[in-house]
Structures are given as structure tokens and as C-alpha cells.
Write an enzyme that holds these catalytic residues in place. Sequence first.
Site, mmCIF file in Angstrom:
data_model
loop_
_atom_site.group_PDB
_atom_site.id
_atom_site.type_symbol
_atom_site.label_atom_id
_atom_site.label_comp_id
_atom_site.label_asym_id
_atom_site.label_seq_id
_atom_site.Cartn_x
_atom_site.Cartn_y
_atom_site.Cartn_z
ATOM 1 N N GLU B 60 5.655 7.186 -7.752
ATOM 2 C CA GLU B 60 6.037 7.117 -6.349
ATOM 3 C C GLU B 60 7.427 7.718 -6.153
ATOM 4 O O GLU B 60 7.710 8.329 -5.120
ATOM 5 C CB GLU B 60 5.985 5.667 -5.866
ATOM 6 C CG GLU B 60 4.576 5.068 -5.851
ATOM 7 C CD GLU B 60 4.019 4.710 -7.219
ATOM 8 O OE1 GLU B 60 4.819 4.663 -8.184
ATOM 9 O OE2 GLU B 60 2.796 4.475 -7.342
ATOM 10 N N HIS B 129 -1.292 -6.249 -3.862
ATOM 11 C CA HIS B 129 -2.043 -5.401 -2.928
ATOM 12 C C HIS B 129 -2.031 -6.028 -1.540
ATOM 13 O O HIS B 129 -2.968 -5.861 -0.775
ATOM 14 C CB HIS B 129 -3.496 -5.211 -3.371
ATOM 15 C CG HIS B 129 -3.662 -4.637 -4.730
ATOM 16 N ND1 HIS B 129 -3.700 -5.398 -5.864
ATOM 17 C CD2 HIS B 129 -3.794 -3.343 -5.154
ATOM 18 C CE1 HIS B 129 -3.856 -4.620 -6.923
ATOM 19 N NE2 HIS B 129 -3.921 -3.374 -6.527
#
Lengths: 337, 337, 422, 422
Positions: B60, B129
Site C-alpha cells: 500500500e 476487514h
Amino acid sequence: MPTMNMIQALNDAHKVMMRRDEDIVVFGEDIGFFGGVFRVTEGLQKEFGKQRVFDAPISEGGIVATAVGMAAYGIKPLIEIQFADYIYPGYDQIVSEVAKMRYRTAGEWTMPMVIRTPYGGGIFGGQTHSQSPESLFTHIAGLKVVVPSTPYDAKGLLIAAVEDPDPIIFFEPKRIYNGPFEGHHDRPVTPWAKHPASEVPEGHYTVPLGKAAVVREGNELTVLAYGTMVHVALAAVNEQGIDAEVIDLRSLVPLDIETIEKSVEKTGRCLIAQEAPRTSGFAAELSALVQERCFYHLEAPVERVTGWDTPYPHAYEWAYFPGPKRMKTALEKVMAD
Amino acid sequence: MPTMNMIQALNDAHKVMMRRDEDIVVFGEDIGFFGGVFRVTEGLQKEFGKQRVFDAPISEGGIVATAVGMAAYGIKPLIEIQFADYIYPGYDQIVSEVAKMRYRTAGEWTMPMVIRTPYGGGIFGGQTHSQSPESLFTHIAGLKVVVPSTPYDAKGLLIAAVEDPDPIIFFEPKRIYNGPFEGHHDRPVTPWAKHPASEVPEGHYTVPLGKAAVVREGNELTVLAYGTMVHVALAAVNEQGIDAEVIDLRSLVPLDIETIEKSVEKTGRCLIAQEAPRTSGFAAELSALVQERCFYHLEAPVERVTGWDTPYPHAYEWAYFPGPKRMKTALEKVMAD
Amino acid sequence: MSDKDPAPLKPNRPKLALHVPEPPFRPGDKPDFSKMKVPAAGSAPRPDVSAAASETHPLTTALVRVLDEDNRAVGPWDPKLDPETLRKMLRDMVTVRVFDDRMYRSQRQGKTSFYMKCTGEEAIAVAAQNALDREDMHFPTYRQQGLLVARDYPLVDMMNQIYSNKGDKLQGRQLPIMYSDKAYGFFSISGNLGTQFPQAVGWAMAAAIKGDSRICMGWIGDGATAEGDFHSAMTFAAVYNAPVILATVNNQWAISSFSGIAGAERATFAQRAVGYGIAGLRVDGNDALAVYAAVRWASERARTNQGPTLIEFFTYRAEGHSTSDDPSGYRPTDEAKAWPLGDPIERLKAHLIQLGEWDDERHDELTKEADAKVRAAQKESEKLGILPQQGKDNIGSMFEDVYAEVPWHIAEQREQALDENR
Amino acid sequence: MSDKDPAPLKPNRPKLALHVPEPPFRPGDKPDFSKMKVPAAGSAPRPDVSAAASETHPLTTALVRVLDEDNRAVGPWDPKLDPETLRKMLRDMVTVRVFDDRMYRSQRQGKTSFYMKCTGEEAIAVAAQNALDREDMHFPTYRQQGLLVARDYPLVDMMNQIYSNKGDKLQGRQLPIMYSDKAYGFFSISGNLGTQFPQAVGWAMAAAIKGDSRICMGWIGDGATAEGDFHSAMTFAAVYNAPVILATVNNQWAISSFSGIAGAERATFAQRAVGYGIAGLRVDGNDALAVYAAVRWASERARTNQGPTLIEFFTYRAEGHSTSDDPSGYRPTDEAKAWPLGDPIERLKAHLIQLGEWDDERHDELTKEADAKVRAAQKESEKLGILPQQGKDNIGSMFEDVYAEVPWHIAEQREQALDENR
Ligand SMILES: Cc1ncc(C[n+]2csc(CCOP(=O)(O)OP(=O)(O)O)c2C)c(N)n1
Ligand SMILES: Cc1ncc(C[n+]2csc(CCOP(=O)(O)OP(=O)(O)O)c2C)c(N)n1
Ligand SMILES: [Mg+2]
Ligand SMILES: [Mg+2]
């Protein structure tokens, strides 16, 4: 009692604790032989050896990650991030790992560690040596966030932090390492020696986490502050001659809500000071808490005095810093309403 | 007019804009051939080719960093971070680089880019998540933060974001990708097709950033919400039969303060809903703003309905999620006072 | 408003172009690995445990293999294991596969939210574990269930975690398969890829600081090597000569992205070792004996203060990434079968048979036993509940362990939550 | 309360120990580099520009050097530059050194807050710049002032930035020396180490996507290679075959930490290239001709879609890290002098003299000219103000450029700030 500035007090806290607990390991960029760019770790490598005090690669992510592994092993990392502005490469390890480990393992693995880092402006450090990112940590459940404002507290809080079973982000207001600062950047610097809290006991003592200090009692107004802003706030209310109660939070998480509520219920007014940018700063949380819990005692809106929602601009340091003028305007406003 | 769910609407926004502007480049983990784990980028590589739509390494930090370089070159990255919970390795590049570039170069280099990322709970994704990290971005000057709550808005806001000259963190409430969710997890899922905002015009249109939507008019109470919580809030006030005005913020930064003030001045009460953990969440900023600006109109403390200050626990998803019961208690409280 | 630099292209210069790696086969293609060079078993030299790191570097582009085409153990890396150990490894591997199949089915039956198999990769965790001491430490990813099975971890405890049920020692807080067990030297699995890799180095550094003799093994996937954490791990391991084994499981896929997206077109993952000057090995991950031998070699090195080793286990993810994934969308369904390094269970089984220490009946029996064991554990575990029944009782527990003690603000939230759920 | 694992040490196993790298010399020691192997100039082979990356890998442990002990240019890397170019490079290098000296003094005089010299490293940025096209792009660190000087950037503009004065195009917002100039292909310097390295790769990827012909050069220090951003840069450059030159300036120090803390005890920084399968070169950074030749080689490679090159420039940080640093606290004060690769200006000067294209008088004159130019610029710049006078006027400007347009909340803050400062 010895007189110390904040750097000496922090250094002393290291020594006291490292002598008591041989599981404490200190590492970070330039903290070994050299003793750190602010000299907080000076002399530690000499006394405790290179296996316990060592330089780290320039990798804040790696520093925090290896500290996680060490804590998992069962030793206690007391690490330095050279400037708070450089903590972000370690942010994932702090947020996803350090903060959540006790929880996700239901207490099987814990992360007792202290991450020290100098923060705040006032030394002409520009955008990347001046930041106050504390609210990015107060939002993360599992972390404790501590900010000392005097040598006495710095030593006592750091010792308490090292002894605490939870991970702690320990923000050191670098502007007041060498002396308190009331916000008058054009006046000569006062050394700590002239401040009573520079008297720092030898040996072991703690300032408990989660307990605020009422550094000035008063009845008309409650001022909440931490770090450098404690001194700025104190000077401002004194200069304005307001009978304010000034509370030094000392730890943001956990927060001493009792002391805050008691004070605001008494005074009916509240002003919160932070150096960080305004939007979503920790002052917002404080403001929300105060109005939620003391709404029917409030005689005026809770005010925030903050840095601006801009980066910290080098040449405009003093136009950015929430100094005496910003305090004055806010004090007038909160008292007038 | 075609009926779309939020995924289709977002996909369509990509296509509309990529056809208009060949400088738009889309990349991220699994977004190329496969079309993304939530299928938002499905078909894009086929239509626009691998030079404009490609898979990225699982980094990322590298994704955001290379996007910075591309924006510096003058093309427009429209990137995906697979889950908001995984944005932290890119946090340094976002905070230190993306957010500050225009400022530190006095406008010479700008960072027009969109970072899309699914966020929030409700799909049994466990701690990693399910997160709602928006306040970690609202605190960073230089970023805009956008959260759609319907297919219509999703497409219109994403197009506006792509056309905007500033960097945008675009949070997609993954729980409502496929249908609105009123918080009753034990009831069958309603598809978007039954919701009027699933009618999504073809081609280009925008929903402007910085404009909130009054999704329900009312006089007794103002509810501020965004993302999934808009639907939960709407259902709750309807179920409680409260004459509430519900405002979907749509963009957190810049914030539509006018609409908020006007509403609270009218209703005298305010409740703020966020799924994120409570402490230092964006609701704190909203609460502070409302009491600062509407203090003398307030008849009761501003209330916050939030997630808890814990990680998002897998099996306790519905005890964590700020659902109908939490809304009800808060509504009763803010109306009773 | 365009921000583009106005500088013109040089007309007589070639146009630059972006290279985007593409896997050799996509759905519809016939996977054909006939051009893949598979080094012969026994062909890789075995440097002395005290060799300079650079002596291992040729091995980072080779492939350490022990089991040859006739299922014999050959060459210098043959660990010469006794049949008992071989049978134990086979049993562990079979147990893992059976366990995976049952839990996958459980998820499909709605008994839990999520599951991840390690099909085709069973040899790696199982043989690595058997090569280490019981006291050594692991920082695993989600595909090393074999580490637990090989240490005889109670299957029912694994299942309790998967069901988030009353027996779950993680109290329902973690996604299924995110196990954690200190007593078994198995560090808490993180959902955030890569984080555990430098943590393993930190644990090993701590062991070194304290003069311990236990070493540590960190695990990562091929895709996740792209994270900055991979580099932290390599750098800190190299700088402090940490007693750690850093294992990259290259199963060639990261969800839908093939290993080329992580850099595999240009270098092996083992080759990363060269850049940091640490030892590196590339190993056939479907050859339990090669895995055992490599880990043993690296562990002896680490134990004697000779520093870290990076090992790439070359394997293939034979099934979907997880229960949320359908690989037929991005690769040929028969690719797993076509991939030349075979099935690790079949290979070890054939080796034992070739040794005269095993036969088909015994294997069937082993499989049945494993199946029975797994079924029994499942029955026991399901008595303690499956996911859809959870999250209602013991709501208060979700507010514990955020901190050592519950601070006032979380205590208030706990009260609120208990009220809500009364 | 101890969290330690109770597992016992194995009594018959060796004790593990942490290795903490230590530089060869500390204050008080006599720096003695006689054991340092300095490869002879001309000894490193020069692979063809289109060679496979692996052909360059032996060069990652060698040292590309062109200027020999007699100051002649020798070997395959000799770029065969005409005297005009050599003199331009010398002039640029001298200008950089003179500029550094004056600005250092300015800071000491309280005219600004901070300054950073690149003494001893002048050849690197200057020769690299001269080897590239005017349109090529740089993502520099704070020690590449030579890039600007070599592109004839107005010195007064640099000084205006250093003084944060009225002429500062960055409007006083950045720490001194954090230059930025798009028109000069010089990306905004970041205070956050390492961030620019993968950004450079992103720029190069964009150039490739758009079919441009301009390439890009990213810069990083030896210490900062430990950041995750280094790994991102290498990974993305390798995966997408980006037209980028990735330069590591190994000046052997990172504030007080020697390069061993970044891993240099075990591998060169150039060797990192091997692990990613990209081209790598290790170059004498104090040899302007070697620097030129290496960058030229890498640029031709990048321009022809043959991908990225990692170059390590081996040099020595001859002075303190910055005006905030006193290196006598951690290394011998005479280490710079003792370091064997010499002074880059002296070496280039001697080469030109050896060629018969230069002499001491001309050199003195050049120095005087540079000095005069710098002084003139300083005078002009100081007319626009020095730091202590800044930050009072134009307060409103500090609220601009956070966003393209000033949003309401920042507009309110601007009003407040203007009120405060009336
Ligand atoms: C930081 C982070 N980014 C993205 C993800 C989403 N994700 C989960 S698994 C996965 C693929 C990992 O592939 P690899 O490392 O090869 O391991 P494998 O699944 O093949 O065992 C991705 C992208 C994540 N969990 N964490
Ligand atoms: C992310 C980050 N961490 C730490 C620092 C503090 N810092 C500034 S310069 C420096 C040393 C850098 O050394 P090197 O990369 O070798 O470059 P050099 O100064 O030698 O040119 C450090 C640690 C920083 N600026 N950014
Ligand atoms: Mg993989
Ligand atoms: Mg350096």
C-alpha cells in the site's frame, strides 16, 4: 533535590528503570553511542552496554515491528522515534499490531512498551519537525497516550509508563525540553532551573497515568491543556487576570474525566488548548465529552484554541503557534458569552 | 434510467471518466484482470488496456508513493486500497506527501488523486476487514474525505472526486455495496433495486463535494450521519416516529457546515452517528462544531452514537455495530433531556 | 486544468512503455509447463552450515530437491530421516488436508464466516516444524496450520477458534484461522500482511539479547514480500545477525495476482537474500525432505550465531485463496494438476513405499484415522457452538483486554452494550 | 508481572548473542584506512547497455573508477568528455562548495534556522546532472543542491528559499534547502526520508504509460535505504520495468550512525539490485568521470525500455550532517581527510591540469568568480530579507494551497490569524 531540565529528567528515568529491570532494552535512530539528537539517551550505552542500548536502522516501521517481537518474547522495549513527524512509517505496526495484540489474543500476548517521541513546534523545524499527531493515537483503542509538561512529571510519567502493562505513546514537547515556554517567543528563554517542577527527586518515583494535575485552582473557567500549552495557558490566564482553573491532563488516554467534570461543574466554562491542527484534534474529543457530561452546567460554549488546519509553515511558526494572542481572544470569548 | 447497486455505480463512474480523460490510471491489488475483490473495477482492464489498468504489488505504501510520482508527472491516479484496514502502510505517503504537496510547493506540484477504499463492518470480516478509520484522515489538512451512501451518490461523488484538483480519500461503505442496510442484521437483505437512489443516470453527472443531503426533513431533532449509518439512522427515527431531520454528510472534509447549522438551529437537538470507535472519531469534531456554533439553540447535549473503543470483534459484530438499539437509546436520551 | 509538464517528447528517441507482467496462462488456456526447468533432485550442492553467506547465493536460483523421479532420497541435502519421522510427517500432512477439507465444508454449510486451506503446501509447515525444536518460535501467516498440527495441537481448539464458539480461547474476537498459542510457540496471526515478518526478527533479537538458545522462524507469502515489512525484516536481521529463519512461501499466487506482480519475473524470492548479504536457499516446497533439510541447515546456522537465512519454498496454491475466492476467474482450473512439482503428500507417500516402509492399505487407514480424528474433534467442537449462535452471550467480554484494566470510558461502553443486549 | 516464556534454555546449546555493528573508528581513534581495498581505476568492466541485468551484478561489489592515481582517465568507463564539459562540471562543483560555505556561515550568523552541506559529495549530483537531458526529472534528497547548480538555477532563488524571504517561491513554508522547481525537473524535497524514492518510480511509470521519452532519477542516502520506501521503489521499478535510475548516495554516515547500521557490513548498497533482478553499479562517487559514465550508461538503458538501474555512489560525508550536528561527538575529526577516495574537486581539477586544459591560476580565478557570484546573489537575496524578519507580513498566505480553494473552516482560521496579527 537535584535540579533538572526535561532532558535530564527523562535520561534519569531511563537509568533508574534500566538499573531495576534488566529486561528493558532501548533502541532508536542515533540513540546509542551518540545519545540521541536531543541527548535523552546520553550515557546509556556506556552504562548498560550495546546489547541493551543500540542504534537502529532508519526504519520506524522496523523499529516498532522488532519491538513487537521483543515484547512478544517478554522483554520491554523503550524506544525512540526521532521526531513524531516520522512516526508514520511505523503507524501500521502501532495501530494494527501494538494496539490490538492484547485484545486479539485475549491477553495471551501483551505489548508493554513505551514509544517516546519529541513533538510540537516552536524550534523553527518547519513542517516535518513540528507536528503534534497525538489525536491519531488517541483514536486507536489499546494505546495509552501520555504528554508530560515538566521535568518532575516527565521522569515520573516515564517511569510509570515503563511499569505499565500497556503500550504507551509518550509525546515529549520538544519546545520545553530546556525550559518552560509561555508563548512569548520574543522574550528570552527561561531555564527550567527557575521552575519549581525542575526539582526532580533522585531514584524511583511515579506520576500515575490517568491522573490530571490541577496546576492552578480557580472558579471562573476551566482550561484543559497538555504539553507546552500548559505553560502558555497558565501565562495567559495570569496575564488576563482570570480566576481560571488550569488542568494539565498529563495523560490523554486514559483521561482523568473526574477532575475535568468536577472543575467544569464548578466553573461553568471551559477552554481547551492544543497545538495540533483543529479539525479532529484531541480538543474535539474533550469538547464533546465536556458538553455531553456537563451540558447543564455550561454557561458558554466550550472553546478550542488550536493550531491551524494547515501544515506547520517554517517562517510563520509564530503565526501558527497558538500563543498568547490566540489564548487572549479565546479567553475573552469564553468569558464574555 | 438504469438500476444499479453501489458496485455497478462505482464501476460506471470509472468508465465514464476513463473514457473522457485518458490521463486517468487505475491500479491496486487484484483490480486488473480480476476486477477487484469487490468487483468495482470489473471490465476496466479489458476496455482500457493494461497500461491504464493494472494489478499492483501488495504494498500500500508503494501504491500511494507511485501514485504521488504519477500525479507529479501530470496524470491522474484513481487507486484502490483493498480494505481501509490495510491503508496504514500507505499512511506516511498519504499524510506526509499527498496531503502536503500543494502546500509545501506553494501550488507548484499538486496531487489530484482519488484513493478509494472499502470500509466499515457488517460482513463478519473481523478486526481487519471492518474498520472505519476516517477520522485519521479528517485530521490531516490537505485531504478531502468523501463517503457515499447510495448508488446515485456513489457515482456522482466519485466523478466529482476524480474531477477535483485535491487528493481525496473515498471511503466506500462495503456493507451497503449490494443493498441498503437499516441495521437489522437478522432480517433479509434488501437489494438496491428497491431504493430510489439505485436509479443512476447514464453518462456524466456529479454530486458536488462539500454539499450534504437532507435525506429526511424534520423539526424535532437533527441527525448527522454518513455511509451505512445514514440508513440505520433513517430507519431508527422512522421506527421511533420522531420528526427528525436526517443529514447525510457525504463529504466530511470539506464539511457542509451551513446545512448542519441551519438544521440544528431549527431543531435544537442533535445526534451524530458513526460506526468508528468513539474516542477521537469524526463525531467528536461534529459535536464540538455543533456546540460551538449552535450553543444557544441547543436544548439538550449533542449525542454521539458510535462503535466502541475496542477492535471490531468477529463474533460480536452485532454487539459492536451501532445498530437500532443503540440508536433508540440515544434518540430517547436526546429527545428526553 | 492540466498539471502536465509542457516539455516535448524528443522525436528521435524511442517511446517508453510500461511493462505489466502477465501470468503464462489465463482461464481457457491450456497450462503447459513443459518449458519450466525443474532441476534434478540431488543436483544442488549443500554448503557447510558455517559457510559464508555468499556461498549459498548460487542456491538462491537453484532448487534444493531431495526426492527424485523414482521417489528416492538423493544428494547432499538428504536429511536421512528414520521411517518413524517420515511417517509422522506424512500423518501430519494428511491430517492437515483432511482438516482443511472439513472446515472448508463447514464454512460452506454456514457454520462459520471464512476459511483458508493450504492444499498443496502441507509439506512446508509440517516438515519445517519437524526440523525445529519444540521450544522454537514461529511468526506464521494464515497458511501454516501445519505448524500446529505437527506440534499435536488439539484440533478441537483450532475448530473452536474457527467457530468463534464457547471454547474459543480468543473469545470470538478473531477471524477464523487467526490462531494464536504461546505454549505452542505460535504467534498470533495478523490480518495485516507482512507485519509478522520483522516481528519474528525482533523476537530473535530478544533471544540473542537474553543469551537464550531458542531461535525463531518468520513466515510470509510471495505476494506479501512486496510490503515494506519484508525489507524491515531483512535489514534488521542482517544488521544484528539475528538468529532467525525467514521463510517465503512462494505459492505463485496472491489472491488473483501471480507472482510476477511481486517481482518474480526478474528474480527468485530467495535472491533477495543476496542484496542483504545473508544466506539464502530456494527449496522445492512440495518435497518434505528438502524442506526438512533446508530448515535444519538454517536452524543450525542460527543457533550457532551464524545469522539469518532467507528460504524460498517454491510451491503452488492448489485451491482458491480462501472461501471468498473463486480462482476460475483468473487462472485455468487445471493449472494445479499440470504444475510439475506434484503433490507433496503423494510424493512423501511414494517415498515411504519405495523404502518399503509404507503401502496403500496403511495409507488408506491413515487417511481414515485422520478423518475420524477430525470428525470427532468437529463433533466435540460443535457442541460448544458454531458461529451463527455466537455473539449473544458474554457481551461484556468484548470490552476486556483492550487494556490490562478496563478504563472508565470502556466500562461505560460495556454498561451500554449490556443494556442494549438485555 | 513478567510476560516471559518459561521455556528453559537448552544447557548444551551455545548462547545466542546480538551483534551490534560498530564503526571502525570513534573519537580519539586514529582513522586508518590502509586495509580498505580500493580497486584500481579502469579495472571494472563495462557491460553493454543492453546487457542482461545479471551481467552487471559483479559490478555491485566492484567500484567503477575512471580517474587513476596519475589523474588520467582510464578504462572502459572513461566517458571521453571534452574539456569544455569537464570545466563546466568543475565550475559547478566549485560553485556548490562555495555556496555551501557561505550559507553555512549565514546560518551561524543567525540569518536562517538551518543548513545542510554536501561537502565531498559535489561530484555526484553535478556529474549526474551533466549526464542527463535537460528534460529528465529528479526526485532528490537534501544533499543534491548540485543538481540545481548544474542546471544553472539562479543562486538567488536558492537563497531566497533558505531565508524564507519575500523572494521565496515556497512562501516561507519549507525548512531551508527543501527546494522545489518543476521547470528545472527538481521535485520538492521532503523532510520525510525515503518517500521520494518510490515516487521517482511512479513518475517514470507515468512517463512510460504516456509513451514519453523523458526518464527519471531518484535519490536516497545510505541510512534511508532502510526505510520501507526503498523496497517499494525497487519492487515497483522491477515489476513494471520503469525507466528510472535509482541512486543511493552512500556517504557512510546517517547523522551519527555509520553505514553498518543500514546493513553495510554484509553487502554493498548496490548489491540490493541483485535481489530484485535489476541492473546495479557501484561507483566511486568522488570521481566525477565515473559518476558521469555510470549515469550515462543507466540513462541509455532506461531510455531504451531496458529498465531500471540501482547505482551506489560510494563517498564520504566530509562535514557534519547539518548545522544542528557536531560530528566530533561520534567520529574522529580527521576521518574525512584520511578517507582514501580523496576530494572530488581536487581530483577533477588535477585531471584537467594533467590534460593540459587547466592550471592553478585559472582554478583560483574560477573560485574567485564563484565566490563573487555567490556573494552577489547573497546580497541580492538578503535585500529581500532574512529569516528573523519573516513571518509577520502576508500572514494570510499561510492559509493558501492547503486545498486548491480555501474551504470555509480555513477561511475562518485565516480571519482569526489576521485579527491576531493586526
Ligand atoms: C496489508 C494488507 N494488504 C492487503 C491484504 C489483503 N490480502 C489478504 S491475503 C492477500 C494475498 C496474499 O498473498 P501471498 O502473500 O502470496 O500469500 P498466500 O495467500 O498466497 O498464502 C491479500 C492481498 C491484507 N490482508 N493485508
Ligand atoms: C522518516 C524519517 N526518519 C528520520 C528522519 C531524521 N533524519 C534526517 S536525516 C537523517 C539521516 C539520513 O542519513 P542518510 O540517508 O545516509 O543521508 P545523508 O544525511 O547521509 O545524506 C535522519 C535519521 C527523517 N528525516 N525522516
Ligand atoms: Mg502466495
Ligand atoms: Mg548518509
